[in-house]
Write an enzyme that holds these catalytic residues in place. Sequence first.
Site, PDB file in Angstrom:
ATOM      1  N   GLU A 273       2.755 115.962 -21.551  1.00 51.47           N
ATOM      2  CA  GLU A 273       3.198 114.798 -22.286  1.00 51.47           C
ATOM      3  C   GLU A 273       4.113 115.032 -23.243  1.00 51.47           C
ATOM      4  OE1 GLU A 273      -0.500 112.926 -23.722  1.00 51.47           O
ATOM      5  OE2 GLU A 273      -1.167 112.309 -21.465  1.00 51.47           O
TER       6      GLU A 273
ATOM      7  N   TYR B  40      -5.101 105.726 -19.306  1.00 52.96           N
ATOM      8  CA  TYR B  40      -6.479 105.914 -19.653  1.00 52.96           C
ATOM      9  C   TYR B  40      -6.742 104.204 -20.090  1.00 52.96           C
ATOM     10  CZ  TYR B  40      -6.518 110.869 -20.151  1.00 52.96           C
ATOM     11  OH  TYR B  40      -6.461 112.147 -19.742  1.00 52.96           O
TER      12      TYR B  40
ATOM     13  N   GLU C  18      -9.758 120.807 -19.610  1.00 54.82           N
ATOM     14  CA  GLU C  18      -8.838 121.349 -20.713  1.00 54.82           C
ATOM     15  C   GLU C  18      -9.650 122.216 -21.585  1.00 54.82           C
ATOM     16  OE1 GLU C  18      -6.791 118.000 -22.589  1.00 54.82           O
ATOM     17  OE2 GLU C  18      -6.008 119.475 -23.970  1.00 54.82           O
TER      18      GLU C  18
ATOM     19  N   GLU D  67      -3.539 112.735 -14.775  1.00 55.61           N
ATOM     20  CA  GLU D  67      -4.531 112.255 -15.863  1.00 55.61           C
ATOM     21  C   GLU D  67      -4.847 110.811 -15.480  1.00 55.61           C
ATOM     22  OE1 GLU D  67      -4.341 113.508 -20.103  1.00 55.61           O
ATOM     23  OE2 GLU D  67      -3.261 115.289 -19.623  1.00 55.61           O
TER      24      GLU D  67
HETATM   25  O1  AHR Z   1      -7.292 114.365 -21.641  1.00 59.85           O
HETATM   26  C1  AHR Z   1      -7.296 113.939 -22.875  1.00 59.85           C
HETATM   27  C2  AHR Z   1      -5.881 114.075 -23.349  1.00 59.85           C
HETATM   28  O2  AHR Z   1      -5.041 112.967 -23.101  1.00 59.85           O
HETATM   29  C3  AHR Z   1      -5.202 114.983 -23.132  1.00 59.85           C
HETATM   30  O3  AHR Z   1      -5.214 116.424 -23.804  1.00 59.85           O
HETATM   31  C4  AHR Z   1      -3.520 114.659 -23.180  1.00 59.85           C
HETATM   32  O4  AHR Z   1      -2.764 115.270 -22.026  1.00 59.85           O
HETATM   33  C5  AHR Z   1      -4.028 113.194 -23.025  1.00 59.85           C
HETATM   34  O5  AHR Z   1      -3.502 112.397 -23.899  1.00 59.85           O
END
Ligand code: AHR
Length: 505
Positions: free
Chosen positions: A173, A244, A27, A292
């Site tokens: 997102e 995450y 990104e 992601e």
């Molecule tokens: O990878 C970091 C961020 O995490 C990305 O920009 C977003 O898509 C997600 O929330």
Amino acid sequence: MEKAKITLHREFRIGAIDDRLYGAFIEHLGRAIYGGLYEPDHQSADENGFRKDVLDLVTELNVPIVRYPGGNFVSGYDWEDGVGPKSDRPQRLELAWKTIEPNLFGTNDFVDWAKKANTIPMMAINLGTRGVDAARQLVEYCNHPSGTTLSDLRVSHGYPEPHKIPIWCLGNEMDGPWQIGHKTASEYGRLAQESAKVMRWVDPTIELVVCGSSHRGMDSYIDWEATVLDYTYDLVDYLSLHTYFGNRADNTSNFLAMSVGMDAFIEEVIATCDYVQAKKRSNKKMMLAFDEWNVWFHSNQADREIEPWSIAPPQLEDIYTFEDALVVGCMLISLMKHADRVKIGCMAQLVNVIAPIMTETGGGIYRQTIFYPYLDASLHGRGIALNLNLTCPTYEDETFGLVPYLEAVAIWNPESEKLTLFAVNRNLEQGLPLVADLRDFDDYRLTQHSVLKHDNLKATNSFDQPDNVKPVYQVGGQSNGGNLTVTLPKASWNVIILQKNGMEK
Ligand code: AHR
């Protein structure tokens, strides 16, 4: 310690691994591009300004596909800013990450970089501030051969051949209030539907990914998926998932169990796709793009202290620990265990920003701890994913209930006659004896057992100690006449390779 038992059989198939499962994400954020991929003043920079030391490690990882240019960034991005002569490109306020974007790297630069990295570009469009028109124009600029204003503009920028970008993400997102141009599920569903329709009119060969939820904890989770798919089911090929994890409570057993939640996430999303399929009486199965995923929490506080409006500040620079690598290993296994439906995976991200590769701007480079499970999976995880018929001891976790100490999957590659077992021992105190019934592979024998282990769960790599955490080769396992016995050290990531007799390298 009670043993773990598995049975490996050619017919216990989950599905073929799509090579794109081991992709990554880049990104315009922090030093991912500037100081990562692109640094014209760096001593290793090539004629395009790409860091060769970065390209070398990306090539080592054999990354099959890279998603670009965001992420949250894409929802405010005007792609026109990033093409044409660099001296004419504007500097812009970048609202997603509160930086200044110099636009010295853009679509064509990324395609050039992807060629050098031997990877497929996966392009996201802006459905935050823009819409159908910009979407169709970007596909035309990139993929139409020539003879129209936009395709000829690309030619005039030095690219006579179309880029043939095969896969496109319909925004990023869009369910998140943090997103520029955040939308309700119906608003997004309609916009994604119309964008997909005209993008396919421009280039019918492209594949499309529609946005699922930003994570499993979103209030709109599952309703979002059902509504968005109601609008787009026939027009898209994949639904996206993002996740995450972080060890915020410093509870390692719980942290290691989080991939159980990832399994549930994938299975719930599959159930929703299949519900929409049933509702539409469709013959089509929706596939998933987990575009992601990673560990992300170490840098949260430092990021809050960064002053806004600078170029390429050190954002999201998580320095990964050994235990993070175990979690990443469990997440990779979760992806492989769902190979029948998850076709694309993108570790987020690739360089500097929550990444396996860390550079110093103007300086060196090293492999973070999480580099190693990712490398192992990418190199040895191609073939057919097999179910294990696993029985093993468990522990109780307050979030995830009974969690198996062993997280594992096997990949059989019929061409190379190689059988690879990926396994994490979640037990922090004891080794785990493993017995595998290999009757269907009785002509295979153990050729390698590599282990990522460390006495200190919080151990990291660094510019000074780049090899503090790295795999070692273990001896002691045995395979004979259809049985494998091996011990997985406490808190370890293991890659156990068996080869057919006579096929050993
Ligand atoms: O990878 C970091 C961020 O995490 C990305 O920009 C977003 O898509 C997600 O929330």
